[in-house]
Motif scaffolding. Sequence first.
Motif, PDB file in Angstrom:
ATOM      1  N   ARG A   1     -12.001 122.153 -34.907  1.00 47.16           N
ATOM      2  CA  ARG A   1     -10.538 122.239 -35.031  1.00 47.16           C
ATOM      3  C   ARG A   1     -10.039 121.261 -36.093  1.00 47.16           C
ATOM      4  N   GLN A   2     -10.516 120.026 -36.046  1.00 50.51           N
ATOM      5  CA  GLN A   2     -10.081 119.017 -37.014  1.00 50.51           C
ATOM      6  C   GLN A   2     -10.506 119.388 -38.433  1.00 50.51           C
ATOM      7  N   LYS A   3     -11.710 119.945 -38.567  1.00 47.93           N
ATOM      8  CA  LYS A   3     -12.184 120.384 -39.882  1.00 47.93           C
ATOM      9  C   LYS A   3     -11.287 121.487 -40.437  1.00 47.93           C
ATOM     10  N   ALA A   4     -10.721 122.303 -39.550  1.00 50.27           N
ATOM     11  CA  ALA A   4      -9.797 123.371 -39.956  1.00 50.27           C
ATOM     12  C   ALA A   4      -8.399 122.829 -40.245  1.00 50.27           C
ATOM     13  N   GLY A   5      -8.180 121.531 -39.976  1.00 48.90           N
ATOM     14  CA  GLY A   5      -6.906 120.906 -40.256  1.00 48.90           C
ATOM     15  C   GLY A   5      -5.805 121.244 -39.267  1.00 48.90           C
ATOM     16  N   LEU A   6      -6.202 121.533 -38.014  1.00 46.24           N
ATOM     17  CA  LEU A   6      -5.237 121.934 -36.993  1.00 46.24           C
ATOM     18  C   LEU A   6      -5.121 120.902 -35.886  1.00 46.24           C
ATOM     19  N   THR A   7      -3.905 120.745 -35.368  1.00 46.77           N
ATOM     20  CA  THR A   7      -3.718 119.972 -34.144  1.00 46.77           C
ATOM     21  C   THR A   7      -3.995 120.907 -32.970  1.00 46.77           C
ATOM     22  N   GLN A   8      -4.084 120.354 -31.770  1.00 45.04           N
ATOM     23  CA  GLN A   8      -4.265 121.194 -30.587  1.00 45.04           C
ATOM     24  C   GLN A   8      -3.080 122.128 -30.407  1.00 45.04           C
ATOM     25  N   ASN A   9      -1.865 121.649 -30.673  1.00 46.89           N
ATOM     26  CA  ASN A   9      -0.681 122.506 -30.566  1.00 46.89           C
ATOM     27  C   ASN A   9      -0.707 123.634 -31.586  1.00 46.89           C
ATOM     28  N   GLU A  10      -1.109 123.321 -32.803  1.00 44.89           N
ATOM     29  CA  GLU A  10      -1.193 124.358 -33.843  1.00 44.89           C
ATOM     30  C   GLU A  10      -2.248 125.400 -33.496  1.00 44.89           C
ATOM     31  N   LEU A  11      -3.375 124.957 -32.971  1.00 42.68           N
ATOM     32  CA  LEU A  11      -4.419 125.896 -32.567  1.00 42.68           C
ATOM     33  C   LEU A  11      -3.920 126.788 -31.441  1.00 42.68           C
ATOM     34  N   SER A  12      -3.226 126.208 -30.482  1.00 44.91           N
ATOM     35  CA  SER A  12      -2.661 126.981 -29.378  1.00 44.91           C
ATOM     36  C   SER A  12      -1.727 128.067 -29.909  1.00 44.91           C
ATOM     37  N   TYR A  13      -0.865 127.717 -30.849  1.00 39.87           N
ATOM     38  CA  TYR A  13       0.072 128.678 -31.433  1.00 39.87           C
ATOM     39  C   TYR A  13      -0.663 129.788 -32.182  1.00 39.87           C
ATOM     40  N   LYS A  14      -1.655 129.417 -33.006  1.00 41.15           N
ATOM     41  CA  LYS A  14      -2.418 130.410 -33.772  1.00 41.15           C
ATOM     42  C   LYS A  14      -3.170 131.371 -32.860  1.00 41.15           C
ATOM     43  N   LEU A  15      -3.718 130.855 -31.774  1.00 42.90           N
ATOM     44  CA  LEU A  15      -4.427 131.728 -30.835  1.00 42.90           C
ATOM     45  C   LEU A  15      -3.496 132.796 -30.278  1.00 42.90           C
ATOM     46  N   LEU A  16      -2.295 132.393 -29.899  1.00 45.09           N
ATOM     47  CA  LEU A  16      -1.345 133.345 -29.338  1.00 45.09           C
ATOM     48  C   LEU A  16      -0.834 134.305 -30.405  1.00 45.09           C
ATOM     49  N   SER A  17      -0.461 133.801 -31.566  1.00 42.34           N
ATOM     50  CA  SER A  17       0.147 134.650 -32.583  1.00 42.34           C
ATOM     51  C   SER A  17      -0.859 135.551 -33.298  1.00 42.34           C
ATOM     52  N   GLU A  18      -2.084 135.100 -33.463  1.00 42.59           N
ATOM     53  CA  GLU A  18      -3.071 135.875 -34.225  1.00 42.59           C
ATOM     54  C   GLU A  18      -3.944 136.792 -33.376  1.00 42.59           C
ATOM     55  N   VAL A  19      -4.281 136.360 -32.166  1.00 44.76           N
ATOM     56  CA  VAL A  19      -5.192 137.186 -31.349  1.00 44.76           C
ATOM     57  C   VAL A  19      -4.682 137.449 -29.940  1.00 44.76           C
TER      58      VAL A  19
END
Length: 76
Positions: free
Chosen positions: A15-33
């Motif tokens: 996640r950190q290598k992708a440059g995402l916070t936990q909140n950003e990852l949570s949002y991307k998971l919901l919006s993208e998949v």
Amino acid sequence: MAALRTGKCLLGQIRQKAGLTQNELSYKLLSEVGVSIAAPTISKYENNRLEIPIVAMRGLCIVLGCTESDLYEWPL
């Protein structure tokens, strides 16, 4: 013969290598998949307090561009 088991969760590093916070990852998971995982749950995965369920694991892999085997160390 040793039993197959997961080792340390590597999600935080990926996640950190992708440059995402936990909140950003949570949002991307919901919006993208369409997978809903709250940031505190992501924290539990990253700190080995909760094992990642298969549907969540697949969503994480799609969003982060990794494979299921990348998410954990796999001790022999």
